[in-house]
Design a protein around this motif. Sequence first.
Motif, short mmCIF file in Angstrom:
data_model
loop_
_atom_site.label_atom_id
_atom_site.label_comp_id
_atom_site.label_asym_id
_atom_site.label_seq_id
_atom_site.Cartn_x
_atom_site.Cartn_y
_atom_site.Cartn_z
N PHE A 99 55.15 40.31 38.44
CA PHE A 99 55.27 38.92 38.89
C PHE A 99 56.73 38.60 39.22
N ARG B 52 53.50 37.09 49.53
CA ARG B 52 53.58 36.87 48.08
C ARG B 52 53.02 38.05 47.31
N GLN C 207 53.18 38.17 43.41
CA GLN C 207 52.22 37.32 42.70
C GLN C 207 50.82 37.92 42.75
N ALA D 176 39.40 33.78 30.60
CA ALA D 176 40.71 34.05 31.20
C ALA D 176 40.57 34.85 32.48
N VAL E 70 40.69 32.66 35.81
CA VAL E 70 41.91 32.06 36.35
C VAL E 70 42.54 32.93 37.44
N TYR F 10 40.34 32.98 40.55
CA TYR F 10 40.41 31.70 41.27
C TYR F 10 41.60 31.69 42.23
N PHE F 11 42.75 32.16 41.73
CA PHE F 11 43.93 32.16 42.58
C PHE F 11 43.86 33.26 43.65
N GLY G 213 41.59 31.84 46.21
CA GLY G 213 42.09 30.59 46.78
C GLY G 213 43.36 30.74 47.60
N ILE G 214 44.16 31.75 47.31
CA ILE G 214 45.43 31.88 48.03
C ILE G 214 45.37 32.94 49.12
N TRP G 215 44.79 34.09 48.80
CA TRP G 215 44.83 35.19 49.77
C TRP G 215 43.51 35.36 50.52
#
Lengths: 510, 501
Positions: free
Chosen positions: A18, A110, A113, A143, A146, A149-150, A153-155
Amino acid sequence: MLLEALMAVAFVGALTVFLAPNEWAGRLAFAISLIPFVGSLFLWSGFEAGGNALLGGEVAYATQIEWLEVGGRSVSWFVGLDGISLPLFVLTTFLVPLAILSAWTPVDTRQSQFYGLMLFMEANLLGVFAALDFFLWFVFWEAVLVPMYFLIGIWGGPRRKYAAIKFFVYTNAASLLMFIGFMSLVFALGDSVSSFALPEIAQAVAAGDLGSWFGVAPDTVAMFAFVAMFLGFAVKVPIVPFHTWLPDAHVQAPTPASVLLAGVLLKMGTYALLRFNFTMLPEQASMLAVPIAAIAVVSVIYGAMLALAQKDLKRIVAYSSVSSMGYVILGLIAFTEYGVGGATFQMVAHGLISGLMFMAVGVIYNTTHTRMVGDMAGMADRMPVTVGILVAGAFGYMGLPLMAGFAGEFFIFVGSLSAPALPYAPVFTALAMFGIVIVAGYLLSAMQSTLFGPFELETDYEVGPAAFHDVAPLAVLLVAIIVLGVAPDIFFEMIRDAAVPVVEGVTING
Amino acid sequence: MVETLPQVTALLPALVLAATGLALLLVDTISPDARSNTSMAVVSAVGALASLSVTVWFVASGTGSVDTGGAITLFADAIKVDTMGLFFTAIFASVTALVVVAAHDYFHDHDNPAAFYSLTLFAATGMALLAVANSLAVVFVALEMVSLPSYVLVAYLKQNRGSVEAGLKYFLVGALSSAIFLFGISLVYAATGSLILADIASASIEGLAGVLGVGVVMMIGGVAFKTASVPFHFWAPEAYEGAPAPVSAFLSSASKAAGFVVAFRVFTEAFPLGMAVSANVNWMLAFAILAAVTMTLGNFAAAVQEEVKRMLAYSSIGHAGYALIGVAALTLDGPANGTVMGAAMAHLLVYGFMNTGAFLFVAMAERWGVGRTFADYAGLWRRAPVASVAMAVFMFSLAGLPPFAGFFSKYFLFQAAIDNGFLWLAALGAVNSVVSLYYYSRVVKALFLDDPETPSALDAVDVRPTALYAAVVFAAVATMLLLPGFGPVIETAEAAASALF
């Protein structure tokens, strides 16, 4: 402390990646993800456990440390592996490096990330399969949502936000329902359990310690718990009619996330069904055998029919997962040595095969920028290696002998044909077998129109062979699929060892 | 009435806070040139942390706990230092430390920040005193010591209409509630002839049960104001929204916990369950209704807000409803009385970190000037990834999702309520938690998934307020670490609460 060490590597690796610069985040993440893989091979080679972890069996690599106490019951850090969890544990550590490798080409923003989230998800997935305490397990279970979800949602694709939120809301609501179901079971056990350790709870239920709670009879509580947990896990699996989040999530998710979603996340649902519903409450399961088997068969057929109707290659693969998971449910409800063992084996097999399929479709999409069956033709001319592997994977999906999918389905059918707890078992099995025909139908027709014939796609960019690091994970997966198909015993022996106590549970109670 | 020195040292946590506040005031008065925002913030933070260390040391060494000889009483029983008081002092000191560190950047261009820091520390002193008050007189004095600085702090941005308006509303409602609370105390005194909590419990109330009952009801009103519970919650959204964001954090976390320590101690010690039931002043029932209405109203009102700060304000009302379960789910001879109150205390500790952190993130957004609505937060994570991740941790934890500390504190609370026979209250709490996930996840969605409406919308995010960042990140780390470290927290809280029954 070996299991903890592997999870810690993934977790600390996630933090490291990260913070790493984007340029070499992918390579760093790949290198880190190899450590848990090698470690899990080491666990496998030294694996010595007997029986089912929940039913008095011996647990390998177990650690139990008191964590805290709630309402007179203790919660502990309790991890360990048995014959059912080890294959899934290895599957996870095996798929994550390949998924990371498959992200090198498509993920161009990104990166640090992205790879950090992938490793974070790995740490939690390993926790789900290793945890033997309900709270610990639930923490890992939630967990996992999470990072996914990202990742979606992002890529993800154009409708990523919708898909990510739908995924999150669906699976979270399901978790709540499951949580209530399990808690009602624990409350009804009253003082006969002193902890949230799954083995203790499973054995207390089996010993008939279930009491009434708030004036509700024990049988009713058990039935409520079974249904609530079943519905909760059914969304994760997913079983028709709770599957609608899956195509959205899969199609919008970036390829590496799809690989883990289909390869490992869906197995969380079937793994939990086996661990909680079918191991703890076999009596309730056999009471509901006919409806559950019907749901399984409907999932098989309906999922296959839906796949038949799709034009998007990724959607086709996504819907066929619904179909494959139906087989797993059928194997579980059969309650035979081969049924339960085959279902577990099929989880691993499907993890590998669907991972391969999603990756292959991803590689084609990277080159052609389309996944529509109608747009493509003759891909075999331009990227022969990729297409060859894709075809081989598709045959694995159809259950071609000597491939992992065949072994899994074969075990399941053998088990479900003679299922003692399931009336009309041969009829259900025959109907489910018919699903294979549909699978073969849509896979063959999709491949016929996209892969073979003259190349027709009109583009202003070159469509050629994929890079080595794109094809390599496909080849590795194909080898694994064949190895597992030729020698299913490398996993099946240990799985059977852990599955037999579950099966014996139903003959005692039912 | 001279106490021996070792016993007075039991008050050290409060004394350190008071001394720090006085030192700040002194420097500000004597040497106006020497005061700088940075040095003031550093001194306040050091004072708050020193107080926190002493408190934690006291708790760890068992000061005032049942195992080591019981509570230490001072000043003719007016003060009683026990584990519960120290537990709450730890919450106040932590929140104060976070808030003063964050305020350093928030008030970077303010011409006179010294007053802010000293007022904050005086309010914290009042809270620490409230936590150990054993007499209704001390309770009232300490409560005013919290309230008066708070009114000023809310209106601290005196050029800002919103801040001044919020301060005025807070002051008017606060003054009214203080009056009601004081009148309640006087009625209790009239009925029992004592102000010391234990003496009230043992006093004869022959024929005066009615007077006592009215007094108790009025005191409930005072507590409801301080904890921002229905029906005395109207000031909260206005005050939290208008106040400078660090002050909102301070009020909604620390000041609220201060209200709860009054409720927890006064009602169980002065009106013990047996007496309350026999004298027909059934405050548990009143609190049960308050808890149910408060959590439902807070959560549903939060769900329809368009501004993040206002949403947090209403969600803070919702959390007051959860914490009220600590007094609402008590029954005479209930098997889990200590557990349920302990769980509420643990929830308040976790809440102290996650809610303060959330408001401090809002403070950061105000510092950047990006706007106040959900839409204004869109895509913030491109410019501030670390802070956005921290905010996601706060939101998921407030919603009670499993990987975060908020999950355990809520779960323990609901489980304890069920163990004590309050299934309906726990079920209502669970339903409310589900509702809350909707609006908390809206923040996460805005931060990470949405794109800003105009590309230039995030240009304001060019400053890196170090102290604010540090406070936000520290709160996030604490929220995460409270999950593995929840064992000692809940055990301390349960032991402290059980000592009251």
